[in-house]
Design an enzyme around this catalytic site. Structure first.
Site, PDB file in Angstrom:
ATOM      1  N   CYS A 183      -6.122  25.118  74.416  1.00 23.05           N
ATOM      2  CA  CYS A 183      -7.150  24.536  75.283  1.00 23.05           C
ATOM      3  C   CYS A 183      -8.351  25.466  75.460  1.00 23.05           C
ATOM      4  O   CYS A 183      -9.149  25.604  74.536  1.00 23.05           O
ATOM      5  CB  CYS A 183      -6.520  24.113  76.603  1.00 23.05           C
ATOM      6  SG  CYS A 183      -7.477  22.851  77.440  1.00 23.05           S
ATOM      7  N   ILE A 209      -5.439  18.597  79.474  1.00 21.55           N
ATOM      8  CA  ILE A 209      -6.012  18.772  80.816  1.00 21.55           C
ATOM      9  C   ILE A 209      -7.452  19.252  80.665  1.00 21.55           C
ATOM     10  O   ILE A 209      -7.689  20.378  80.208  1.00 21.55           O
ATOM     11  CB  ILE A 209      -5.209  19.805  81.639  1.00 21.55           C
ATOM     12  CG1 ILE A 209      -3.735  19.374  81.722  1.00 21.55           C
ATOM     13  CG2 ILE A 209      -5.806  19.961  83.035  1.00 21.55           C
ATOM     14  CD1 ILE A 209      -2.811  20.453  82.236  1.00 21.55           C
ATOM     15  N   ARG A 210      -8.378  18.388  80.985  1.00 25.98           N
ATOM     16  CA  ARG A 210      -9.817  18.697  80.781  1.00 25.98           C
ATOM     17  C   ARG A 210      -9.997  19.359  79.411  1.00 25.98           C
ATOM     18  O   ARG A 210     -10.639  20.393  79.253  1.00 25.98           O
ATOM     19  CB  ARG A 210     -10.362  19.608  81.879  1.00 25.98           C
ATOM     20  CG  ARG A 210     -10.272  18.989  83.265  1.00 25.98           C
ATOM     21  CD  ARG A 210     -11.095  19.774  84.248  1.00 25.98           C
ATOM     22  NE  ARG A 210     -12.513  19.656  83.921  1.00 25.98           N
ATOM     23  CZ  ARG A 210     -13.411  20.609  84.155  1.00 25.98           C
ATOM     24  NH1 ARG A 210     -13.042  21.736  84.709  1.00 25.98           N
ATOM     25  NH2 ARG A 210     -14.659  20.424  83.835  1.00 25.98           N
ATOM     26  N   HIS A 261      -1.410  21.697  75.815  1.00 26.22           N
ATOM     27  CA  HIS A 261      -0.656  22.795  76.427  1.00 26.22           C
ATOM     28  C   HIS A 261       0.836  22.677  76.140  1.00 26.22           C
ATOM     29  O   HIS A 261       1.584  22.229  77.024  1.00 26.22           O
ATOM     30  CB  HIS A 261      -0.845  22.752  77.945  1.00 26.22           C
ATOM     31  CG  HIS A 261      -2.247  22.998  78.397  1.00 26.22           C
ATOM     32  ND1 HIS A 261      -2.723  24.251  78.690  1.00 26.22           N
ATOM     33  CD2 HIS A 261      -3.270  22.151  78.598  1.00 26.22           C
ATOM     34  CE1 HIS A 261      -3.990  24.159  79.061  1.00 26.22           C
ATOM     35  NE2 HIS A 261      -4.341  22.899  79.018  1.00 26.22           N
ATOM     36  N   ARG A 268     -16.245  20.648  74.610  1.00 26.55           N
ATOM     37  CA  ARG A 268     -15.553  20.965  75.872  1.00 26.55           C
ATOM     38  C   ARG A 268     -15.382  19.717  76.714  1.00 26.55           C
ATOM     39  O   ARG A 268     -16.256  18.845  76.702  1.00 26.55           O
ATOM     40  CB  ARG A 268     -16.400  21.938  76.688  1.00 26.55           C
ATOM     41  CG  ARG A 268     -16.056  23.373  76.501  1.00 26.55           C
ATOM     42  CD  ARG A 268     -16.894  24.231  77.420  1.00 26.55           C
ATOM     43  NE  ARG A 268     -16.315  24.346  78.731  1.00 26.55           N
ATOM     44  CZ  ARG A 268     -17.008  24.405  79.856  1.00 26.55           C
ATOM     45  NH1 ARG A 268     -18.315  24.311  79.862  1.00 26.55           N
ATOM     46  NH2 ARG A 268     -16.391  24.548  81.000  1.00 26.55           N
ATOM     47  N   GLU A 319       2.909  24.873  76.279  1.00 29.15           N
ATOM     48  CA  GLU A 319       3.603  25.774  77.214  1.00 29.15           C
ATOM     49  C   GLU A 319       4.024  25.047  78.493  1.00 29.15           C
ATOM     50  O   GLU A 319       4.809  25.570  79.263  1.00 29.15           O
ATOM     51  CB  GLU A 319       2.723  26.997  77.531  1.00 29.15           C
ATOM     52  CG  GLU A 319       1.486  26.758  78.387  1.00 29.15           C
ATOM     53  CD  GLU A 319       0.282  26.212  77.621  1.00 29.15           C
ATOM     54  OE1 GLU A 319       0.438  25.816  76.442  1.00 29.15           O
ATOM     55  OE2 GLU A 319      -0.816  26.159  78.211  1.00 29.15           O
ATOM     56  N   GLY A 326      -7.064  27.596  80.580  1.00 29.03           N
ATOM     57  CA  GLY A 326      -7.671  28.078  81.815  1.00 29.03           C
ATOM     58  C   GLY A 326      -9.085  27.539  81.860  1.00 29.03           C
ATOM     59  O   GLY A 326      -9.299  26.342  81.710  1.00 29.03           O
TER      60      GLY A 326
END
Ligand code: GLN
Length: 217
Positions: free
Chosen positions: A83, A141-142, A186, A112, A188, A51
């Site tokens: 993440c 993702i980022r 991720h 980060r 998931e 997130g």
């Protein structure tokens, strides 16, 4: 905490909560959402989803969960951060916000948005220590990476040293320290349940019960 089958909580303040629920269900593990202190007290383990780590940290304070969660982690509750979850669990954050709060149980320094800012996403096949059956497809993702890991931290996966990886080549992207697992990526999101399965085994180990002996309440 439950007496029979272990229950894994998913921190549900923000982020990709539903995907972790599905992944745990795919592993035959009972899960429940955690938004309040009383709910945290009931779970045997916790997933901190992907997130946005600064938002999640703020919400942890707002929902009065930061201190109870820190206490559970210090007591040795198994946890898995993906993440943003990895960032929250790390001792030190590079490129974080000055007021960013965390739950420093992992002896690592993370950067980060290390793979690039905003739009940057990246995929790679990783060899993952403790996961058999071939490489794990990792979606970043980022994402952060781990820049330094203390001697008590087990490195489970690194970005492969291929030209397409650029400055990410060789970077640490999955770790374990005692009962805490963390990935920059991720699992998931891909339908491959092996990383969640590894976490479920860690949860079972910490409870000393067999997967087959469980029934969800
Ligand atoms: N860049 C996000 C952060 O700093 C993490 C991204 C993610 O969880 N996919 O929290």
């Amino acid at each position: 905490m439950s007496e029979n089958s272990p229950v894994v909580g998913i921190l549900a303040l923000q982020g990709d909560v539903r995907e972790h629920q599905l992944a745990l269900a795919g592993c035959g593990m009972c899960s429940t959402l955690v938004r309040r202190r009383e709910e945290l007290a009931e779970v045997d383990a916790l997933i901190l989803p992907g997130g946005e780590s600064t938002t999640m940290a703020r919400l942890l304070v707002t929902f009065d969960l930061m201190e109870p969660l820190r206490a559970r982690l210090i007591e040795g509750m198994p946890a898995y951060g993906s993440c943003a979850g990895l960032i929250l669990l790390s001792r030190e954050i590079l490129d974080g916000r000055p007021d960013q709060r965390q739950l420093p149980v992992l002896d690592v320094v993370v950067r980060r948005n290390a793979f690039g800012r905003q739009v940057a996403s990246f995929e790679a096949d990783l060899n993952f220590v403790g996961v058999s059956g071939g490489p794990v497809r990792a979606v970043f993702i980022r994402a952060p990476w781990v820049e330094q890991a203390g001697s008590g931290v087990e490195v489970l996966a690194r970005v492969p040293e291929v030209p397409a990886a650029g400055s990410a080549a060789g970077r640490i992207v999955a770790i374990r320290q005692g009962p805490v697992l963390a990935t920059s990526f991720h699992p998931e999101l891909t339908g491959d349940r092996r990383v969640h399965q590894l976490f479920c085994e860690m949860v079972q180990e910490s409870r000393g019960v067999q997967v087959s002996a469980r029934t969800c309440r």
